[in-house]
Design a protein around this motif. Structure first.
Motif, mmCIF file in Angstrom:
data_model
loop_
_atom_site.group_PDB
_atom_site.id
_atom_site.type_symbol
_atom_site.label_atom_id
_atom_site.label_comp_id
_atom_site.label_asym_id
_atom_site.label_seq_id
_atom_site.Cartn_x
_atom_site.Cartn_y
_atom_site.Cartn_z
ATOM 1 N N GLY A 69 0.864 -1.273 -0.028
ATOM 2 C CA GLY A 69 -0.019 -0.187 0.075
ATOM 3 C C GLY A 69 0.688 1.349 0.108
ATOM 4 O O GLY A 69 2.157 1.263 -0.472
ATOM 5 N N ILE A 70 0.261 2.429 0.429
ATOM 6 C CA ILE A 70 0.921 3.468 0.561
ATOM 7 C C ILE A 70 0.907 4.140 1.864
ATOM 8 O O ILE A 70 0.007 4.137 2.607
ATOM 9 N N PHE A 71 2.252 4.312 2.470
ATOM 10 C CA PHE A 71 2.398 4.456 3.782
ATOM 11 C C PHE A 71 3.178 5.923 4.029
ATOM 12 O O PHE A 71 3.890 6.308 3.048
ATOM 13 N N SER A 72 3.027 6.272 5.284
ATOM 14 C CA SER A 72 3.520 7.712 5.515
ATOM 15 C C SER A 72 5.201 7.474 5.957
ATOM 16 O O SER A 72 5.311 6.436 6.744
ATOM 17 N N HIS A 73 6.012 8.296 5.698
ATOM 18 C CA HIS A 73 7.372 8.219 6.247
ATOM 19 C C HIS A 73 7.911 9.746 6.683
ATOM 20 O O HIS A 73 7.309 10.577 6.402
#
Length: 302
Positions: A166-170
């Protein structure tokens, strides 16, 4: 400035439609400048898609870039025509005497295998050793990043309870590092993998800096302190629809796969996903080319 690619490469027409400035080999020979020579070891099965993704990013900088595509001699991909490989790719034996300003080693869908069980592992080890003297800076992506951490720094991967998908925050750990110039304090990026690497082992290693990390996806960007190797465990180069295509394939195979996190609007696979990571993808590649390749490589190799 343009990216220099072979005249008949299929990605060329698509790049032109996107207004990416490209130049074929004939015109490039008339340019009186020193271009950057970038070698791409493309280990992905759908090579033409990966070519387009990477060329789009390399072609969006002020630098002229010559690209050479490399494939393994010990394994031949089944998802691309032999004609395409023979026309646009070469093998290590044909480039081992050359020097390259930069190199990209892509991911590969073989995470469940131990590194030593991969058919081309010994060939890849030979290539990674060669980069120490023949390449100024190497950008490793996903499985390629895990392979580099294992080969160069002795950090192995481990299986995850479920796929990181998925798309994850960094977060960025140090905004003063050139690779992170222009990055927001928090940004998102795609991941698609069944394995991960230990944050603790990276932080303890005297030769490595953990530049970006995610609470959900773990270690993301790792840079060697000599700036020779950059390891990115995710897929910033992915298009908006790449995760959707991977999800669709897994569903068709009957695999037990979750919907990619934070990707489809309202987690509804029937809705159109958006690319929310594009700007940081371009920043990463332009920063790499500028600060770690162009600024660091010799004008004339010894």
């Amino acid at each position: 400035m343009p990216i220099n690619i072979p005249k008949q490469l299929p990605a060329g027409e698509l790049l032109k439609k996107e207004k990416i400035f490209i130049m074929d080999e004939d015109r490039a020979t008339e340019q009186d400048i020193r271009p950057l020579n970038i070698l791409i070891l493309n280990l992905m099965p759908e090579k033409e898609k990966t070519e387009l993704q990477l060329l789009r990013l390399l072609g969006n900088t002020p630098l002229q870039v010559n690209v050479t595509f490399l494939n393994t001699a010990t394994y031949v991909s089944k998802n691309v025509s032999q004609t395409h490989l023979e026309t646009f790719y070469t093998t290590f034996e044909h480039v081992k005497e050359r020097k390259f300003d930069g190199m990209i080693i892509t991911g590969a869908p073989i995470e469940h295998m131990q590194f030593e069980d991969v058919v081309y592992w010994k060939e890849l080890e030979k290539i990674m050793e060669w980069t120490k003297t023949n390449v100024t800076s190497v950008l490793h992506i996903c499985w390629g990043a895990q392979a580099a951490l294992y080969h160069h720094y002795g950090i192995d991967k481990f299986e995850l309870p479920k796929k990181c998908f998925g798309i994850f925050s960094h977060d960025i750990t140090d905004q003063t590092v050139n690779l992170a110039r222009g990055f927001n304090d928090v940004f998102v990026a795609p991941h698609s993998r069944h394995t991960a690497v230990s944050i603790e082992e990276i932080e303890k290693h005297p030769d490595l800096t953990l530049l970006s990390v995610s609470d959900d996806a773990g270690a993301f960007i790792v840079i060697s302190n000599d700036e020779k190797n950059i390891m990115v465990t995710g897929h910033l180069e992915y298009d908006a629809h790449t995760l959707a295509e991977e999800y669709g394939r897994d569903v068709q195979k009957g695999l037990d796969i979750d919907v990619p996190e934070n990707y489809f609007p309202n987690d509804d696979p029937t809705r159109e996903p958006m690319n929310t990571w594009r700007s940081h993808t371009h920043l990463l590649f332009s920063n790499w080319l500028n600060y770690y390749v162009y600024q660091a490589t010799p004008y004339v190799w010894d």
